[in-house]
Design an enzyme around this catalytic site. Structure first.
Site, mmCIF file in Angstrom:
data_model
loop_
_atom_site.group_PDB
_atom_site.id
_atom_site.type_symbol
_atom_site.label_atom_id
_atom_site.label_comp_id
_atom_site.label_asym_id
_atom_site.label_seq_id
_atom_site.Cartn_x
_atom_site.Cartn_y
_atom_site.Cartn_z
ATOM 1 N N ASP A 14 0.872 -1.174 0.000
ATOM 2 C CA ASP A 14 0.000 0.000 0.000
ATOM 3 C C ASP A 14 0.909 1.224 0.000
ATOM 4 O O ASP A 14 1.581 1.504 1.001
ATOM 5 C CB ASP A 14 -0.890 -0.018 1.243
ATOM 6 C CG ASP A 14 -1.852 1.160 1.305
ATOM 7 O OD1 ASP A 14 -1.652 2.164 0.583
ATOM 8 O OD2 ASP A 14 -2.811 1.093 2.098
ATOM 9 N N VAL A 15 0.932 1.950 -1.106
ATOM 10 C CA VAL A 15 1.870 3.074 -1.239
ATOM 11 C C VAL A 15 1.586 4.207 -0.270
ATOM 12 O O VAL A 15 2.442 5.060 -0.042
ATOM 13 C CB VAL A 15 1.923 3.630 -2.687
ATOM 14 C CG1 VAL A 15 2.433 2.574 -3.649
ATOM 15 C CG2 VAL A 15 0.567 4.182 -3.113
ATOM 16 N N ASN A 41 2.859 5.023 -10.529
ATOM 17 C CA ASN A 41 1.618 4.889 -11.280
ATOM 18 C C ASN A 41 0.443 4.464 -10.413
ATOM 19 O O ASN A 41 -0.667 4.310 -10.913
ATOM 20 C CB ASN A 41 1.821 3.871 -12.421
ATOM 21 C CG ASN A 41 0.667 3.849 -13.380
ATOM 22 O OD1 ASN A 41 0.121 4.887 -13.723
ATOM 23 N ND2 ASN A 41 0.262 2.664 -13.796
ATOM 24 N N SER A 93 -2.343 13.978 -13.939
ATOM 25 C CA SER A 93 -3.602 13.845 -14.676
ATOM 26 C C SER A 93 -3.966 15.190 -15.290
ATOM 27 O O SER A 93 -3.542 16.243 -14.797
ATOM 28 C CB SER A 93 -4.717 13.396 -13.728
ATOM 29 O OG SER A 93 -5.992 13.519 -14.328
ATOM 30 N N TYR A 107 -9.274 14.634 -6.050
ATOM 31 C CA TYR A 107 -8.438 14.042 -7.098
ATOM 32 C C TYR A 107 -7.627 15.120 -7.815
ATOM 33 O O TYR A 107 -6.416 14.982 -8.019
ATOM 34 C CB TYR A 107 -9.317 13.285 -8.087
ATOM 35 C CG TYR A 107 -8.557 12.534 -9.145
ATOM 36 C CD1 TYR A 107 -7.943 11.327 -8.850
ATOM 37 C CD2 TYR A 107 -8.455 13.031 -10.439
ATOM 38 C CE1 TYR A 107 -7.242 10.621 -9.821
ATOM 39 C CE2 TYR A 107 -7.757 12.343 -11.415
ATOM 40 C CZ TYR A 107 -7.160 11.142 -11.108
ATOM 41 O OH TYR A 107 -6.459 10.451 -12.078
ATOM 42 N N ALA A 109 -6.771 18.086 -6.663
ATOM 43 C CA ALA A 109 -5.776 18.637 -5.748
ATOM 44 C C ALA A 109 -4.567 17.715 -5.626
ATOM 45 O O ALA A 109 -3.418 18.170 -5.662
ATOM 46 C CB ALA A 109 -6.406 18.859 -4.369
#
Length: 196
Positions: A14-15, A41, A93, A107, A109
């Site tokens: 879990d990053v 990613n 993104s 998302y 931010a």
């Protein structure tokens, strides 16, 4: 991959958890040797508008999409700098460039934060031979893309179609290859012309 003369190691972590990432990176380097290329990613999206986002969703989206990049870079970039060579590619993104069309402020931010993080890291690591860039995809056919978001996005894409994962991967490959040796701190937009 062994038929192609390559060794592969798959590790699940879990990053968003700093200690887990540090342990996974240590394990990878112990088994495979020093890591010279890092592609961040990992990402999640939890669609919701500003009014309806709860704290748990905010934290989850920011922790995976932004803190996860901090965690992997903190674990691996110092070693790259010591060795005088490295490539870091962080996935941002189009939402981090212009804001989400769907009101997903958490998302947007997080992905805007990825851009700022990448540019700052490029300044720090560049003198030590480590290049750091970001890729900002538009709408791409992945598991986290809802049919509703895909349909609503089509009108904003001059090429008139959703992107393919292979098209994003090709840009990442370029940024990791010797041919991009004088590019750092940049954001490469890959979105069919929907942000220009």
């Amino acid at each position: 991959m062994q038929q192609a003369g390559r060794r592969v190691l798959f590790l699940e972590t879990d990053v968003s958890h700093t200690e887990n990432v540090a342990q996974a990176c240590q394990q990878a380097e112990k088994k495979m040797g020093p890591i010279d290329i890092l592609v961040n990613n990992a990402g999640i999206a939890r669609s919701n508008t500003m009014i309806n986002i709860n704290e748990a969703d905010w934290d989850a989206v920011v922790d995976v999409n932004l803190k996860g990049i901090y965690n992997t870079c903190q674990a691996l970039v110092p070693g790259m700098m010591e060795r005088g060579y490295g490539r870091v590619v962080n996935l941002s993104s189009i939402a981090g460039r212009r804001g989400s069309l769907f009101g997903d402020v958490h998302y947007s931010a997080a992905k805007a934060g990825v851009i700022g993080f990448t540019k700052c890291l490029a300044r720090i690591a560049g003198p030590k031979g480590v290049l750091c860039n970001a890729v900002a995809p538009g709408i791409v056919k992945t598991e986290i893309l809802s049919p509703e978001h895909e349909a609503q996005s089509q009108a904003n894409i001059p090429l008139g179609r959703t992107g393919r994962a292979e098209e994003i991967a090709a840009v990442i490959l370029f940024l990791c290859a010797p041919m991009s040796s004088y590019i750092t701190g940049m954001v490469v937009d890959v979105n069919g012309g929907s942000y220009m």
